[in-house]
Scaffold this active site. Structure first.
Site: not given
Ligand code: GAR
Length: 219
Positions: A12-13, A64, A89, A91-92, A108, A144
């Site tokens: 969605s982002n 990794r 999602m 860790i890098l 985040h 983070d």
């Molecule tokens: C979002 O809430 C983003 O902030 C979070 O995952 C979701 C992805 O949503 N990211 C993390 O937790 C990173 N550690 P989306 O796929 O709908 O954009």
């Protein structure tokens, strides 16, 4: 400005960024969307917008570091000026992060430094906080923990479920992430050591509160 966007899920982002580009509000060229999950719905969103997609599956690599090397090669083939972590999602490794230092942004779902890591909405509800939100930050080797650019706050309401809170926070994510990316693309946003500069002025450690941006310059 060429960018590569990394995702793991719904996207969605990613969609909010695509919408910004299509509306002519975001001066970036999304060269590729790369996912570590073949089934990520965000890949469909990218394809629907005619954007090149790739999958680099972490399960195909023994460590990794091996995964990160393959991911870095896939990204660098597109020569991005900015790498955007839009719900990525994994860790890098330090080597990967250092390679993109100052040119990688993450979103985040919490008001950092509160609730780094996973399950932020559940933890915010358990802790009984009255305010929650989202943060855009530059990525450094501290997970983070990189310098913060923008935050948006939402109220926590009595009876909220984690999903209620996630939806309220996501709505704000879709506003602050395109804004931070626009600033970077316009050459206004920079990371210098442990600080963020906007128009050459250092930001407060919490970043800018989205509510403080005048409405006519925010979207
Ligand atoms: C979002 O809430 C983003 O902030 C979070 O995952 C979701 C992805 O949503 N990211 C993390 O937790 C990173 N550690 P989306 O796929 O709908 O954009």
């Amino acid at each position: 400005m060429p960018v590569v966007i990394l995702i793991s899920g719904s996207g969605s982002n990613l969609q909010s960024i695509i919408d910004g580009v299509q509306a002519g509000d975001l001066p970036i060229d999304i060269r590729a969307v790369i996912s570590n999950q073949a089934e990520a719905h965000g890949l469909q969103r990218a394809k629907a917008a005619g954007i090149h997609t790739e999958v680099v599956n972490h399960r195909d690599y023994p460590s990794r570091e091996d995964f990160d090397r393959a991911l870095q090669a896939a990204i660098d083939a597109h020569e991005p000026a900015l790498v955007i972590l839009a719900g990525f999602m994994r860790i890098l490794s330090h080597a990967f992060v250092e390679h993109y230092l100052g040119r990688m942004l993450n979103i985040h779902p919490a008001l950092l430094p509160h609730f780094p890591g996973l399950n932020t909405h559940e933890r915010a509800l358990q802790d009984g906080v009255q305010e929650h939100g989202a943060t855009v930050h530059f990525v450094t080797t501290e997970v983070d923990g990189g310098p913060r650019v923008l935050q948006a706050r939402v109220p926590v309401r009595a009876g909220d479920s984690p999903d209620d809170l996630a939806a309220r926070v996501l709505e704000q994510e879709h506003r602050i992430f395109p804004q931070a990316i626009r600033w970077f693309a316009e050459g206004r946003l920079k990371m210098q050591y442990d600080k963020v500069l906007l128009d050459d002025k250092p930001l407060p450690t919490s970043g800018i509160d989205f509510a403080d941006i005048p409405a006519d310059s925010a979207d």
